[in-house]
Every structure is written in C-alpha cells, then in structure tokens.
Write a protein that holds these residues in place. Structure first.
Motif, mmCIF file in Angstrom:
data_model
loop_
_atom_site.group_PDB
_atom_site.id
_atom_site.type_symbol
_atom_site.label_atom_id
_atom_site.label_comp_id
_atom_site.label_asym_id
_atom_site.label_seq_id
_atom_site.Cartn_x
_atom_site.Cartn_y
_atom_site.Cartn_z
ATOM 1 N N PHE A 179 42.175 1.649 -6.673
ATOM 2 C CA PHE A 179 43.135 2.635 -7.158
ATOM 3 C C PHE A 179 42.935 2.923 -8.647
ATOM 4 O O PHE A 179 43.044 4.070 -9.083
ATOM 5 N N GLU A 180 42.631 1.891 -9.412
ATOM 6 C CA GLU A 180 42.372 2.112 -10.838
ATOM 7 C C GLU A 180 41.064 2.875 -11.036
ATOM 8 O O GLU A 180 40.956 3.690 -11.957
ATOM 9 N N ILE A 181 40.091 2.628 -10.172
ATOM 10 C CA ILE A 181 38.845 3.386 -10.246
ATOM 11 C C ILE A 181 39.114 4.868 -9.990
ATOM 12 O O ILE A 181 38.644 5.735 -10.729
ATOM 13 N N VAL A 182 39.872 5.181 -8.936
ATOM 14 C CA VAL A 182 40.182 6.581 -8.627
ATOM 15 C C VAL A 182 40.901 7.237 -9.797
ATOM 16 O O VAL A 182 40.555 8.353 -10.218
ATOM 17 N N ASN A 183 41.911 6.553 -10.343
ATOM 18 C CA ASN A 183 42.639 7.104 -11.487
ATOM 19 C C ASN A 183 41.700 7.390 -12.654
ATOM 20 O O ASN A 183 41.768 8.452 -13.291
ATOM 21 N N THR A 184 40.823 6.439 -12.952
ATOM 22 C CA THR A 184 39.960 6.560 -14.127
ATOM 23 C C THR A 184 38.911 7.645 -13.939
ATOM 24 O O THR A 184 38.631 8.420 -14.864
ATOM 25 N N VAL A 185 38.335 7.721 -12.749
ATOM 26 C CA VAL A 185 37.311 8.745 -12.510
ATOM 27 C C VAL A 185 37.938 10.137 -12.539
ATOM 28 O O VAL A 185 37.358 11.076 -13.105
ATOM 29 N N ASP A 186 39.124 10.295 -11.961
ATOM 30 C CA ASP A 186 39.812 11.583 -12.040
ATOM 31 C C ASP A 186 40.102 11.941 -13.500
ATOM 32 O O ASP A 186 39.949 13.105 -13.914
ATOM 33 N N HIS A 187 40.524 10.970 -14.276
ATOM 34 C CA HIS A 187 40.788 11.193 -15.702
ATOM 35 C C HIS A 187 39.501 11.602 -16.418
ATOM 36 O O HIS A 187 39.502 12.549 -17.224
ATOM 37 N N ALA A 188 38.403 10.925 -16.103
ATOM 38 C CA ALA A 188 37.109 11.269 -16.717
ATOM 39 C C ALA A 188 36.696 12.690 -16.357
ATOM 40 O O ALA A 188 36.170 13.433 -17.212
ATOM 41 N N ARG A 189 36.921 13.072 -15.127
ATOM 42 C CA ARG A 189 36.547 14.425 -14.702
ATOM 43 C C ARG A 189 37.381 15.479 -15.429
ATOM 44 O O ARG A 189 36.870 16.544 -15.797
ATOM 45 N N ARG A 190 38.638 15.197 -15.647
ATOM 46 C CA ARG A 190 39.464 16.143 -16.407
ATOM 47 C C ARG A 190 38.968 16.242 -17.851
ATOM 48 O O ARG A 190 38.888 17.341 -18.416
ATOM 49 N N LEU A 191 38.642 15.094 -18.444
ATOM 50 C CA LEU A 191 38.128 15.115 -19.816
ATOM 51 C C LEU A 191 36.810 15.872 -19.903
ATOM 52 O O LEU A 191 36.513 16.495 -20.929
ATOM 53 N N ALA A 192 36.031 15.826 -18.819
ATOM 54 C CA ALA A 192 34.744 16.517 -18.794
ATOM 55 C C ALA A 192 34.891 17.998 -18.455
ATOM 56 O O ALA A 192 33.900 18.737 -18.455
ATOM 57 N N GLY A 193 36.112 18.418 -18.148
ATOM 58 C CA GLY A 193 36.323 19.818 -17.795
ATOM 59 C C GLY A 193 35.941 20.156 -16.380
ATOM 60 O O GLY A 193 35.800 21.339 -16.038
ATOM 61 N N GLU A 194 35.794 19.138 -15.512
ATOM 62 C CA GLU A 194 35.431 19.392 -14.124
ATOM 63 C C GLU A 194 36.673 19.769 -13.317
ATOM 64 O O GLU A 194 37.790 19.330 -13.613
ATOM 65 N N ALA A 195 36.462 20.562 -12.293
ATOM 66 C CA ALA A 195 37.563 20.959 -11.420
ATOM 67 C C ALA A 195 37.799 19.879 -10.371
ATOM 68 O O ALA A 195 36.866 19.418 -9.712
ATOM 69 N N LEU A 196 39.046 19.462 -10.224
ATOM 70 C CA LEU A 196 39.425 18.527 -9.176
ATOM 71 C C LEU A 196 39.885 19.307 -7.953
ATOM 72 O O LEU A 196 40.284 20.467 -8.069
ATOM 73 N N PRO A 197 39.855 18.693 -6.762
ATOM 74 C CA PRO A 197 40.204 19.414 -5.525
ATOM 75 C C PRO A 197 41.704 19.657 -5.395
ATOM 76 O O PRO A 197 42.380 19.043 -4.576
ATOM 77 N N GLY A 198 42.243 20.554 -6.227
ATOM 78 C CA GLY A 198 43.653 20.899 -6.124
ATOM 79 C C GLY A 198 44.561 19.822 -6.691
ATOM 80 O O GLY A 198 44.112 18.849 -7.296
#
Length: 311
Positions: A93-112
């Motif tokens: 769960f912490e991995i999912v949170n952190t990777v999603d956070h990293a993707r936002r910082l990178a400007g990547e689009a998350l799936p909704g």
C-alpha cells in the motif's frame, strides 16, 4: 505464547469471515457493469469503501482500502512484533501511494480519480515524509533516508521497481513464514523488469536484489542464466518458465502457491504469528479476486473461463 498473540490470533480467525469467497467473486465477474458490482457489494464486507464508487479505478481502490482497514484492525490486536510483521506485509500500500505520488510529481496522467491515497495509519513506514515531498529529487532523497533505501534514480518506474525489491527483502527478513514467497516475488519482479521491459536495475537495486536472490542471478545475461543462478528460496517461482512470455502465468502460479501455503498455516492448531500471516494472505487473495471481478464487470461481465484461469 503471550496473551496478545492469543487475542491477535482469535481476531485473525474472526476476520476470515470478512471475505467474499470464490463463488461470490465469480458471480460479481458476470455482472454487466461497475454500478451493478457496487450494488451487490452494498451488503458485503467491502460496502463502506465501495459506496459511491463510479469507476473501475475507484472501486478497485475501495477494495484495497477495505483490505488495508482489516489489516489495521488486526494490527491493533497484536504484540509489537506482530505489528512489525503486518507493517512489512502491508508494504504494497505504501508502494502504491508513493508511486502514484511520483507520477503526479512527474506530470504523468493517472487513470482517473482513484480515491487514494491509502490511509496507512500505524502500518506506515515513511509515507507521511514521502507525501510531503514536492519534487522527484526530494522524493528520492527521502526514500534514501528511509527503510526503503535509495532507488538509484528518481523516475516513477525506477522507484516502483526499487520499492518492490526493498519491500520483498523486508518481508523475507521480518516474516520467516514468508521467506520463499518474498524471494519468489522478487525474482518475478526482476525477471519482468529485465527480460520483458528491458530495464536493468540501478546499482542500489542490483545490490539489494543480489542479497535476496543471489549475485549470479542478478548479473546473468539471459532468463535461463537468471533462473539457474537464483537461490532455492526464489527459484521455484520461475520453475518451468522458458521465456519472458510465460512470466504472467508464473505470477498466477506464485499466488496459487502462496494461497496453498497460507491455508496450511491457518490449519495449524494453536495461536501465534503463523495464524496472523495466513489470515493476511487469505484476505489479500479475496481482495485480488474481487478486483479482478471488477475488471471483468467493467467490460460487460465474463467470460468466467478467463477469471478461473487467473485463480
């Protein structure tokens, strides 16, 4: 055996009633829409988090959040060593949170809108510090100073791969019942990265993976050499895998082995950590089936042959 382990084991057995079960998840997989699944879950253990979900991503997150809540409840009944055990097993769960956070910082689009991040409570290791970062270099620095270790680079894909290996190593260290599971999962992770995605591990990840899997495996130039170089605790996960295209099936087989082992832990008489570990796997497997059912329902339902083949 301390009283806390007894109480924790009793709670673990009670939480097993919070599963949907295989037949119910198969029925969910046949439903024609996400909305239909949400209605069906209204009387299930997943009802609190599932209420109001509109998209597959939201509902899958809600199912994961229910699992996490059960683990947090279970942790509240454990002695200190049991909480540390659960914190290691809940690292996903912490991995999912952190990777999603990293993707936002990178400007990547998350799936909704997924409804995240997961609320980790006492099962967090470094999430509050990671969540406070405002750039990828800062995120990497906080990771490096935490139990997760330096990923070796700051892009989201590298962070995801590094945290997966670090999490597996921590499970192997802190959960003796799960050493083979953790080593097998790490072997599959490295194999997917190297021989499917064509991404070589960074130096820190190579070092951590080598300690868990064997130095010869990590440096092998091809999949056959990688498998041959694995330590026995990890080699089982790639048994019969002749090429990268078979790694998806190997992951399914990994889950089958882990579920079978966990059932054996739960069948033991008495109280203790084995019961707690078995309970975590049983709850996680139920959530995995429920999430897969959501994916099929989002496509209109079925076919059950595909669902059954994955489990």
């Amino acid at each position: 055996m301390g009283a806390a382990w007894v109480a924790g084991s009793v709670r673990a057995h009670a939480l097993l009633d919070r599963r949907l079960g295989t037949e119910t998840t198969r029925r969910l997989a046949c439903l024609p829409s996400v909305e239909a699944v949400v209605r069906e879950l209204a009387t299930s253990p997943y009802r609190r988090e599932a209420r109001g979900c509109r998209t597959p991503a939201q509902l899958e997150t809600a199912i994961g959040a229910t699992l996490l809540w059960h683990l947090r409840v279970l942790a509240g009944w454990q002695p200190g060593v049991g909480v540390r055990l659960l914190r290691a097993l809940a690292g996903w769960f912490e991995i999912v949170n952190t990777v999603d956070h990293a993707r936002r910082l990178a400007g990547e689009a998350l799936p909704g809108d997924t409804g995240g991040p997961y609320r980790l409570g006492a099962l967090a290791t470094a999430w509050s510090r990671l969540a406070a970062t405002r750039s990828l270099p800062d995120l990497r620095a906080v990771l490096a100073a935490s139990v997760w270790g330096d990923p070796g680079a700051g892009d989201p894909a590298t962070i995801a791969a590094a945290m997966a290996i670090s999490g597996a190593a921590r499970v192997a260290e802190q959960v003796p019942e799960a050493v083979d599971w953790a080593a097998g999962a790490a072997a599959l992770q490295v194999a997917r990265q190297r021989f499917l995605a064509g991404r070589e591990p960074t130096t820190p990840v190579r070092h951590r993976a080598g300690e868990l899997l064997g130095r010869g495996a990590v440096s092998a130039p091809d999949l056959a050499g990688f498998t041959a170089g694995l330590r026995p605790a990890a080699r089982w996960a790639l048994a019969g895998v002749a090429g990268p295209e078979q790694l998806a099936q190997a992951e399914t087989d990994w889950w089958r082995r882990v579920e079978r082992d966990a059932a054996g832990l739960l069948a033991r008489s008495g109280f203790g950590r084995a019961v707690v570990v078995g309970c975590v796997v049983a709850l996680a497997a139920d959530a995995r089936r429920a999430r897969a059912a959501v994916q099929l329902a989002a496509l209109g339902g079925g076919p059950l042959e595909a669902f059954d083949a994955a489990f």
